[in-house]
Design a protein around this motif. Structure first.
Motif, mmCIF file in Angstrom:
data_model
loop_
_atom_site.group_PDB
_atom_site.id
_atom_site.type_symbol
_atom_site.label_atom_id
_atom_site.label_comp_id
_atom_site.label_asym_id
_atom_site.label_seq_id
_atom_site.Cartn_x
_atom_site.Cartn_y
_atom_site.Cartn_z
ATOM 1 N N ALA A 65 0.874 -1.082 -0.043
ATOM 2 C CA ALA A 65 -0.009 0.016 -0.018
ATOM 3 C C ALA A 65 0.706 1.211 0.056
ATOM 4 N N ARG A 66 2.126 1.341 0.864
ATOM 5 C CA ARG A 66 2.946 2.471 0.692
ATOM 6 C C ARG A 66 3.520 2.666 -0.568
ATOM 7 N N GLN A 67 3.724 1.533 -1.284
ATOM 8 C CA GLN A 67 4.531 1.619 -2.691
ATOM 9 C C GLN A 67 3.545 2.193 -3.533
ATOM 10 N N LEU A 68 2.364 1.828 -3.503
ATOM 11 C CA LEU A 68 1.456 2.270 -4.372
ATOM 12 C C LEU A 68 0.686 3.561 -4.147
ATOM 13 N N ALA A 69 0.925 4.080 -3.076
ATOM 14 C CA ALA A 69 0.538 5.553 -2.567
ATOM 15 C C ALA A 69 1.560 6.545 -3.273
ATOM 16 N N ASN A 70 2.800 6.255 -3.612
ATOM 17 C CA ASN A 70 3.640 7.008 -3.989
ATOM 18 C C ASN A 70 3.350 7.420 -5.728
ATOM 19 N N PRO A 71 2.843 8.782 -5.862
ATOM 20 C CA PRO A 71 2.460 9.059 -7.442
ATOM 21 C C PRO A 71 3.368 8.935 -8.333
#
Length: 612
Positions: A164-170
């Motif tokens: 989730a943290r990795q996907l939150a980076n735009p």
């Protein structure tokens, strides 16, 4: 070891026997130096290389002598006898230190240092070498070593929150390919420096303290959170971080607040995300210190596979034992700093624990230009100065074979070489200035509180701990059910109670009944007494492990316990750790306890007592 050039033309023969094999006197002189050093102490890196080069040259010279058709039988026998004498001294030296034997393998890789040493000795003997043997280049260090070795690939886990943290980076993933580096040629590049650096800490002290110069105390305290105050020695350390220093071997004595200093240093350096690798017993204490000193930051304690961690935390705290399964995602999350507590745990470079720590440290330095790297230990010098090796590698001061650029620049600035006697104190000061901080309690006594009592919370995350939590829930539910039954019975007899909330009288009644039932039941079943005992058993090894760590710094520790079985577990752990212990138990007779206490007063390192 590369093969020696074909028998080089010798100088014109004379009646001197050394003219027939001029290399042998050189080998004889060098092997005597090795022998003398081995008799005094363990061989350091320089002498280990010298041992290896002598062994290979003896092997090659023996083959040359046997194949030299110009030698008479008598001369050949004499030369082989002299070579056997050199080999005998090598064998005696290897018998003292068996780790030298592995250096004699035929396919043993050699460093540029060994190749230069071999070249210089052959040239001294008058041998003519091929051009490729005259020019020796350093092997460029591998900068893209994988963080996860193949043996640990199947163990890697990725907690759902991390995804989730990795996907939150735009943003797109950055190009992190290491850039080619062109290091300028330095005056000391041709010198073997690791041995002299170790020697500098053995003989170059001159009575000086092993601590870098720190900035003065700032006029105002801008870093302490509300309700807390840093001590003077802590403030000076944090000021060094504020001034831009980013690598430290923090070796203050226990009780001087290394944990708080590290937490504040990360805040000042903005080194987030920060990874903290610690012994299991102090994980919860680190999380508490992060909350106390940097309340604006969040800490995540990694347990097991990390299924419930907060992946958006600022500080990730993991123990050595489970680090191996989290290497993959920790190496990719963009860490800007790393702290290793009880850094003497990584002194053994061949252990998987040390390799995991060093692999992550290398990845952080690859991806961050100036990360915060801190090694914490109260025992920086355990058995030998070479125990510094892993810590210096972790901090990026050396790569194991030679100093890295920053330390090399400091050594270059001295204008000296290891051939100069004055090099050693200067080299020691250069290493210390890289970030060694060592304060003793007596040095900062005026800043310390009169007494410090610290509670260390621990989390029982093994199967034993989970069973205890389940038993606690069941005990709580049983007592709550008793409370409800009494309330319902009173309501049926006298009507609903006028007051809302918890009836303290009923709570006391339930607690008293539970206590009486527990006394009657003894240790059978889950009751208050059995619960206390099980919790003690679960914490026994954690407490004993912490005591072992403490003993390595302060030497003498008193370990108190309530139950005999807790004592048994602790004593077994002490024995496994090589710690001598004397036990005073409640079931001992007075004469026996007196004899044991008297017999141990000469060299006790432990006193453990069954008491409450």
């Amino acid at each position: 070891m590369p093969t020696t050039a074909t028998a080089a033309p010798r100088r014109k023969k004379t009646s001197r026997r050394d003219e027939e094999a001029p290399l042998i006197p050189i080998l004889a002189r060098k092997v005597r130096e090795i022998e003398a050093k081995a008799q005094r102490s363990k061989l350091g890196p320089t002498n280990r290389v010298k041992f290896q080069v002598i062994a290979f040259l003896v092997r090659e010279e023996r083959a040359r002598v046997k194949s030299d058709a110009e030698l008479s039988d008598a001369a050949r026998t004499e030369l082989l006898k002299r070579l056997d004498g050199v080999a005998t001294i090598l064998a005696k030296t290897a018998a003292r230190d068996t780790s030298l034997i592995q250096l004699l393998e035929a396919d043993q890789a050699t460093s540029p240092v060994a190749k230069r040493m071999r070249r210089d000795w052959l040239l001294e003997s008058g041998a003519e070498l091929a051009p490729e043997e005259l020019i020796i280049t350093d092997v460029a260090p591998v900068r893209s070593t994988p963080v996860v070795p193949a043996a640990l690939a199947e163990k890697q886990v990725t907690p759902p929150a991390v995804e989730a943290r990795q996907l939150a980076n735009p943003f797109l993933a950055p190009d992190l390919t290491p850039r080619a580096e062109s290091a300028p040629r330095r005056r000391l590049d041709s010198w073997e420096l690791m041995g002299p650096l170790y020697k500098a800490f053995e003989s170059g002290a001159g009575g000086g303290a092993a601590t870098m110069e720190l900035p003065p105390v700032p006029e105002y305290d801008h870093i302490s959170p509300k309700g807390r105050e840093v001590m003077v020695h802590q403030s000076r350390f944090v000021e060094a971080v504020r001034a831009g220093h980013r690598s430290f071997l923090l070796a203050d004595e226990p009780g001087l607040g290394k944990t708080a200093e590290s937490v504040l240093a990360a805040s000042v350096a903005d080194a987030y995300p920060l990874l903290v690798v610690v012994p299991n017993v102090v994980k919860m204490n680190w999380a508490r210190e992060v909350e106390l000193w940097t309340p604006q930051r969040r800490a995540a304690v990694i347990q097991g596979d990390g299924d419930d961690i907060d992946a958006f935390a600022d500080v990730f705290i993991v123990n050595y034992e489970i680090l191996d399964r989290h290497l993959s995602w920790l190496g990719a999350i963009g860490l800007k700093g790393m702290v290793v507590d009880e850094a003497h745990f990584i002194k053994n470079l061949s252990s998987q624990r040390s390799q995991n720590v060093l692999a992550l440290a290398s990845r952080i330095r690859e991806r961050q230009s100036d990360p915060l790297m801190m090694a914490l230990t109260g025992t920086p010098l355990i058995n030998d100065v070479e125990d510094f090796d892993a810590i210096w590698r972790f901090l990026g001061w050396t790569n194991g074979e030679k100093p890295e650029a920053a330390l090399m620049d400091k050594l270059e600035a001295t204008g000296l070489t290891p051939a100069d006697k004055a090099f050693y104190p200067e080299a020691r000061d250069a290493v210390i200035s890289m970030g060694i901080v060592r304060r003793k309690k007596k040095d900062v006594a005026a800043d310390l509180p009169d007494k410090l009592i610290a509670d260390l919370p621990v989390q029982l995350d093994d199967e034993f701990g989970r069973s205890i939590r389940q038993a606690e829930r069941e005990l709580g539910e049983r007592m709550a059910a008793k409370y409800r039954r009494i309330v319902e019975a009173r309501a049926a007899a006298h009507g609903p109670a006028d007051a809302d909330g918890i009836d303290d009288d009923i709570v006391r009644l339930v607690a008293h009944n539970e206590l009486e039932e527990s006394k009657a039941a003894g240790t059978g079943g889950d009751n208050v007494f059995s619960m206390v005992r099980r919790i003690g058993q679960a914490k026994a090894l954690l407490a004993a492990d912490y005591a072992v760590q403490l003993q390595r710094s302060v030497e003498k520790v008193v370990f108190f316990a309530k139950h005999i079985d807790v004592m048994d577990q602790a004593e077994a752990h002490f024995a496994a750790a090589g710690i001598r212990a004397v036990s005073i138990r409640g079931d001992q007779s007075t004469p026996r306890g007196s004899r044991r206490s008297t017999r141990s007063t000469a060299t006790p390192k432990w006193a453990s007592r069954c008491a409450r």
